[in-house]
Write a protein that holds these residues in place. Structure first.
Motif, PDB file in Angstrom:
ATOM      1  N   ASN A  45       3.940  13.682   4.481  1.00 28.72           N
ATOM      2  CA  ASN A  45       3.960  14.786   5.436  1.00 28.72           C
ATOM      3  C   ASN A  45       4.787  15.953   4.916  1.00 28.72           C
ATOM      4  N   ASP A  46       5.938  15.659   4.327  1.00 30.65           N
ATOM      5  CA  ASP A  46       6.785  16.718   3.788  1.00 30.65           C
ATOM      6  C   ASP A  46       6.087  17.473   2.672  1.00 30.65           C
ATOM      7  N   GLU A  47       5.355  16.749   1.835  1.00 31.25           N
ATOM      8  CA  GLU A  47       4.630  17.387   0.735  1.00 31.25           C
ATOM      9  C   GLU A  47       3.543  18.319   1.266  1.00 31.25           C
TER      10      GLU A  47
ATOM     11  N   HIS B 274       1.296  16.050   9.609  1.00 31.87           N
ATOM     12  CA  HIS B 274       0.208  16.776   8.958  1.00 31.87           C
ATOM     13  C   HIS B 274      -0.918  15.864   8.494  1.00 31.87           C
ATOM     14  N   LEU B 275      -0.701  14.572   8.555  1.00 32.75           N
ATOM     15  CA  LEU B 275      -1.746  13.641   8.155  1.00 32.75           C
ATOM     16  C   LEU B 275      -2.744  13.445   9.287  1.00 32.75           C
ATOM     17  N   ALA B 276      -3.869  12.867   8.976  1.00 29.10           N
ATOM     18  CA  ALA B 276      -4.848  12.554  10.012  1.00 29.10           C
ATOM     19  C   ALA B 276      -4.297  11.445  10.903  1.00 29.10           C
ATOM     20  N   VAL B 277      -4.657  11.498  12.164  1.00 31.10           N
ATOM     21  CA  VAL B 277      -4.207  10.493  13.125  1.00 31.10           C
ATOM     22  C   VAL B 277      -5.335   9.478  13.288  1.00 31.10           C
ATOM     23  N   PRO B 278      -5.045   8.182  13.212  1.00 31.21           N
ATOM     24  CA  PRO B 278      -6.107   7.190  13.356  1.00 31.21           C
ATOM     25  C   PRO B 278      -6.738   7.242  14.741  1.00 31.21           C
ATOM     26  N   SER B 279      -7.990   6.849  14.818  1.00 33.44           N
ATOM     27  CA  SER B 279      -8.712   6.927  16.084  1.00 33.44           C
ATOM     28  C   SER B 279      -8.132   5.988  17.138  1.00 33.44           C
ATOM     29  N   TRP B 280      -7.429   4.935  16.728  1.00 32.94           N
ATOM     30  CA  TRP B 280      -6.878   3.989  17.690  1.00 32.94           C
ATOM     31  C   TRP B 280      -5.510   4.418  18.212  1.00 32.94           C
ATOM     32  N   ALA B 281      -4.955   5.506  17.689  1.00 39.39           N
ATOM     33  CA  ALA B 281      -3.626   5.952  18.102  1.00 39.39           C
ATOM     34  C   ALA B 281      -3.661   6.459  19.539  1.00 39.39           C
TER      35      ALA B 281
END
Length: 89
Positions: A15-17, A57-64
């Motif tokens: 995320n930091d990157e 900033h990463l994609a969030v999984p659909s089950w979250a």
């Protein structure tokens, strides 16, 4: 412990990157706007995440389970619990 992805990297570092890369892109846009005489104001968070998780900033999984509405305060939850009458069945 730190959350890690399937590749073994810590998600915080990934995320930091990504955040740093976006910052570099925004800085380049602002410098280009200044060079070109940029009278236009900066856009308001043009690539804000659709999931609404600030700093992620990463994609969030659909089950979250994403927050859909505002949470009640602890005081409100305590008042509601105190107002309930528990009865033995």
């Amino acid at each position: 412990g730190a959350c890690r992805g399937l590749s073994g990297r810590r998600l915080r570092h990934v995320n930091d990157e990504i955040a740093l890369e976006r910052w570099h892109q925004a800085r380049a846009r602002n410098e280009a706007r200044k060079r070109d005489g940029g009278g236009a104001a900066a856009e308001e968070d043009e690539d804000a995440p659709a999931h609404g998780i600030r700093g992620w900033h990463l994609a969030v999984p659909s089950w979250a389970e994403l927050p859909t509405k505002a949470r009640k305060s602890k005081a409100a939850l305590r008042r509601a619990a105190a107002a309930r009458r528990w009865q033995d069945e």
